[in-house]
Design a protein around this motif. Structure first.
Motif, mmCIF file in Angstrom:
data_model
loop_
_atom_site.group_PDB
_atom_site.id
_atom_site.type_symbol
_atom_site.label_atom_id
_atom_site.label_comp_id
_atom_site.label_asym_id
_atom_site.label_seq_id
_atom_site.Cartn_x
_atom_site.Cartn_y
_atom_site.Cartn_z
ATOM 1 N N UNK A 65 0.843 -1.111 0.185
ATOM 2 C CA UNK A 65 -0.247 0.115 0.017
ATOM 3 C C UNK A 65 0.658 1.303 0.027
ATOM 4 N N UNK A 66 1.815 1.385 0.772
ATOM 5 C CA UNK A 66 2.901 2.369 0.876
ATOM 6 C C UNK A 66 3.592 2.464 -0.276
ATOM 7 N N UNK A 67 4.186 1.482 -1.085
ATOM 8 C CA UNK A 67 4.989 1.739 -2.192
ATOM 9 C C UNK A 67 4.134 1.915 -3.571
ATOM 10 N N UNK A 100 1.304 0.400 11.449
ATOM 11 C CA UNK A 100 2.525 1.443 12.096
ATOM 12 C C UNK A 100 3.218 1.867 10.870
ATOM 13 N N UNK A 101 3.646 1.093 9.990
ATOM 14 C CA UNK A 101 4.395 1.029 8.862
ATOM 15 C C UNK A 101 3.686 2.399 7.801
ATOM 16 N N UNK A 102 2.726 2.156 7.761
ATOM 17 C CA UNK A 102 1.597 3.093 6.774
ATOM 18 C C UNK A 102 1.516 4.655 7.747
ATOM 19 N N UNK A 103 1.459 4.523 8.899
ATOM 20 C CA UNK A 103 1.019 5.779 9.543
ATOM 21 C C UNK A 103 2.332 6.482 9.757
ATOM 22 N N UNK A 104 3.398 5.736 9.742
ATOM 23 C CA UNK A 104 4.860 6.464 10.159
ATOM 24 C C UNK A 104 5.318 7.159 8.618
ATOM 25 N N UNK A 105 4.898 6.500 7.611
ATOM 26 C CA UNK A 105 5.137 7.073 6.022
ATOM 27 C C UNK A 105 4.378 8.243 5.957
ATOM 28 N N UNK A 106 3.288 8.013 6.229
ATOM 29 C CA UNK A 106 2.485 9.334 6.242
ATOM 30 C C UNK A 106 2.853 10.681 7.042
ATOM 31 N N UNK A 107 3.380 10.295 8.230
ATOM 32 C CA UNK A 107 3.917 11.469 9.112
ATOM 33 C C UNK A 107 5.046 11.935 8.482
ATOM 34 N N UNK A 108 5.997 11.124 7.992
ATOM 35 C CA UNK A 108 7.237 11.438 7.377
ATOM 36 C C UNK A 108 6.963 12.269 6.172
ATOM 37 N N UNK A 109 5.952 11.826 5.345
ATOM 38 C CA UNK A 109 5.690 12.684 4.128
ATOM 39 C C UNK A 109 4.924 13.818 4.148
#
Length: 314
Positions: free
Chosen positions: A190-192, A222-231
């Protein structure tokens, strides 16, 4: 009074003879229930809305200690204004779920159309090569229900399918991304394939956008939420077990109806993907604007229905 003259004459004559305009007692079968029993039936069904008419008939005895019929119960309830309808199927909500719904509704209830136009609505949908459309009708004569020319053959499991992700905003559409298996949609995929390839570039070009996603496992990981915060992607909070009234759902229905109108039915996932991509690119912009505008309209679907549904089970 817009009635026949003879009617007035008969009522006047009856009033002169009997001091009332009520009908005279007529011969016939007396009512099998008393007025008190009628009130008890209505009260029982008002207290327990899921109580069936057959259960009430078994629990109620008539004037001669005989069980009343189910149709009698239905007539008594119908006289009082009660009608049998299919119940709304709602989720099992805890007190925490109800509280979250209430907070979400209070926070977003005052949003206007301008604020909802800044939201990017996204979700995945499942498309099958064989779709059972309830809109299809067959013209037949009585007794032809099971005739071969009146039967629409359908694979109960839908045949081959694929998952499609897409997003819409007021002026544009994002995607689509196709997954040929539901199990392919995990947090990493989903992230990539979705966020990094489509959402982040789009939000970078258009500032002050709010990205909406539901509470699927790949979205809340958690992986998705961290990516959204970093982006630096601003996310619209979505309450748990929220009513599923995302305006993009109307778009999925639009695509499905376009597929059903095709002369050539898709036979495999590749053919289905090609058809979906063609119809996705052909979506008129005014249709997208209508969906998003109705989100901020009290008479439209979208968010105002979502707000109503948020407090539905409070």
């Amino acid at each position: 009074m817009n009635v026949n003259r003879k009617t007035i004459f008969r009522l006047k004559q009856r009033l002169h003879e009997t001091d009332t305009v009520s009908g005279r007692p007529r011969s016939g079968r007396p009512r099998c229930t008393t007025q008190r029993q009628d009130r008890d039936l209505v009260r029982n069904h008002m207290n327990n809305r899921l109580l069936s008419a057959s259960a009430s008939s078994r629990q109620t005895s008539g004037r001669n200690n005989e069980r009343i019929k189910t149709n009698t119960v239905r007539r008594r309830l119908s006289t009082s204004g009660l009608r049998a309808r299919r119940p709304y199927i709602g989720p099992i909500l805890t007190q925490r779920h109800r509280h979250q719904r209430s907070l979400w509704a209070q926070e977003h209830g005052e949003w206007d159309r301008i604020q909802w136009r800044s939201v990017v609505f996204s979700v995945e949908s499942r498309f099958c090569t064989d779709h059972a459309d309830g809109r299809v009708r067959v013209w037949r004569i009585s007794g032809e229900r099971y005739q071969a020319h009146c039967v629409r053959e359908h694979d109960r499991w839908g045949g081959a399918y694929l998952m499609m992700w897409g997003a819409i905003s007021y002026n544009d559409r994002i995607g689509p991304v196709f997954f040929h298996n539901r199990r392919e949609i995990n947090a990493q995929t989903y992230v990539h394939d979705v966020l990094q390839a489509h959402v982040v570039p789009y939000t970078a070009m258009h500032r002050n956008l709010v990205f909406q996603l539901d509470n699927a496992r790949a979205h809340t990981a958690r992986y998705t939420q961290q990516f959204l915060e970093q982006s630096d992607v601003q996310v619209l909070p979505w309450p748990t077990l929220s009513p599923y009234l995302n305006p993009i759902e109307h778009l999925w229905d639009y695509l499905q109806r376009r597929l059903d109108c095709q002369d050539h039915r898709s036979q495999n996932p590749d053919d289905l993907e090609h058809s979906l991509l063609w119809h996705w690119n052909a979506i008129p912009r005014h249709f997208l604007q209508t969906l998003v505008c109705c989100t901020g309209s009290p008479r439209g679907g979208g968010a105002h229905k979502l707000l109503a549904g948020a407090c539905l089970d409070l």
